[in-house]
Design an enzyme around this catalytic site. Sequence first.
Site: not given
Length: 545
Positions: A383, A151, A509, A195, A511
Amino acid sequence: MTTTKYIFVTGGVTSSLGKGIIAASLAKLLQAQGYRTTIQKLDPYINVDPGTLNPYEHGECYVTDDGAETDLDLGHYERFLNVPTSQSNNVTTGRIYQSVIEKERRGEFLGKTVQVIPHITDEIKHRVQILGQTGDYDIVITEIGGTVGDIESLPYVEAVRQLKWELGENNAIVIHLTLVPYLSAAGELKTKPTQHSVKTLMESGVMADVLVCRTEHELPRDVREKLAKFCNVRPEAVIQSIDASTIYDVPNLMLDEGLDKVVLGKLALNSSQPDLTQWNQFLSRHKNPSGEVTIGLIGKYVELQDSYKSILEAFIHAGAENEVKVKVESIHSEYLTESNAAEKLKHLHGVLVAPGFGERGIEGKIEAVQYVREHNIPFLGICLGMQMAVIEYARNVLGLKDANSTEMDEATPNPVIDLMESQKTITHKGGTMRLGAWDCELIDDTIAKDVYQTKTIKERHRHRYEFNNKYKQQIEEAGMKATGFNPETGLVEIIEIPAHPWFIGVQYHPEYKSTVANPHPLFVSFVKAALNFKTNNNSVSMAQN
Ligand code: GLN
């Protein structure tokens, strides 16, 4: 070329088919033929961004230079293309509705009834074309999250239908990614789910131009022909996407299948042989390592592969650069204690303490830091991992036994990690952290300077708490040094212990910025340190024998 071409990637049959990897691989092939290509992801959920989502729900939250908290697929886009993405590359239903509702409140709809069609679909179409209108791209690939038939996907599929029509033939195409399951009892590959999913797409007025079929077995010619015939696509536009041992193989697999050629043909663009030299050099180093190191990843989401996606990929890039295999051993911080730390950590050649939020598992992270600090095992804290290293040092070296972060204990008498003043009054949750790329100046004669080889770096952040500068002098006198600072605020971004062979914690960060073409230097250096540790330790144990 004046007009930007648009490629939409939809998914059918089931989720988790790897639309992001297919989109990134196709983009790589187009980029390697000289087309300026970017990828965008539209997510059909109502959160304004994934910043407030728990990693259990949605994996890692990826952060861009401009501070957008985004879907982890953007990480794949950057890792494959080596081109930064931005907020415009990730849009959710929440964000679409938020802008439409804000416009309505400002009276911009002039008293009209505001509806899904046309107002929500117009906003989606606008967001799709923002990147194209910058003039920076020849081709924009838009990945539609979710599965057709859901939906919540309907407004997106309707927007694609309208855009295809408005942009005209050769300017917009749809790639539909589906599953061709193998029924082992029948010994057959089944085309019916595909299909049906193509039929669902057609009920919304959208024809697939290309089918990419995820499969565990080779698709024989008759199956491809059947799919072409029943799904209204040319036989050469039925592309097999067979399971690969690494996601980095997928561009070559797509090249073998001719996905780039089919797509460029449908967009009336020339195709040539893509230049994948650098990519293939990386692949060959990745697949032919000359050694192995084992690195412990200490976190609280270790059972979920997606939660630390960028860290795991950064290790793949750094491993290839060092021509070693990096075996990442996930260690659950909640179950790490003083009594089992040695047993869980003593065989490791390096330890990474992961980012995170909240109290769960932090004492285990602190135990891990203490063990590696005392045993000279290379350490990278990211961090929260950096914050834990500061707390451990304050508790065990400075003797401030109650040192903590005010995130974990608001009333701690020794808040070595504390909230910035500007964060103290915030109650709203989304997008209120220190986010995105910030400058950091490096001190000479440090690991940081040695790694980056430059004075000023720019790295991405996502956190609320900071190193408390009131403790800086005391901590430095005891032997832990602050080696990187934000030049405007004086905030400490990096800490190191010079007496340790390789101990570094970063508030940002790294990474997020590691790519195939540009492995992150901090990860490369960490893996190298792990390799040295392994070599030295082996010679020590051999000498002892
Ligand atoms: N929870 C910590 C903070 O908000 C660290 C965040 C992180 O590791 N990304 O400062």
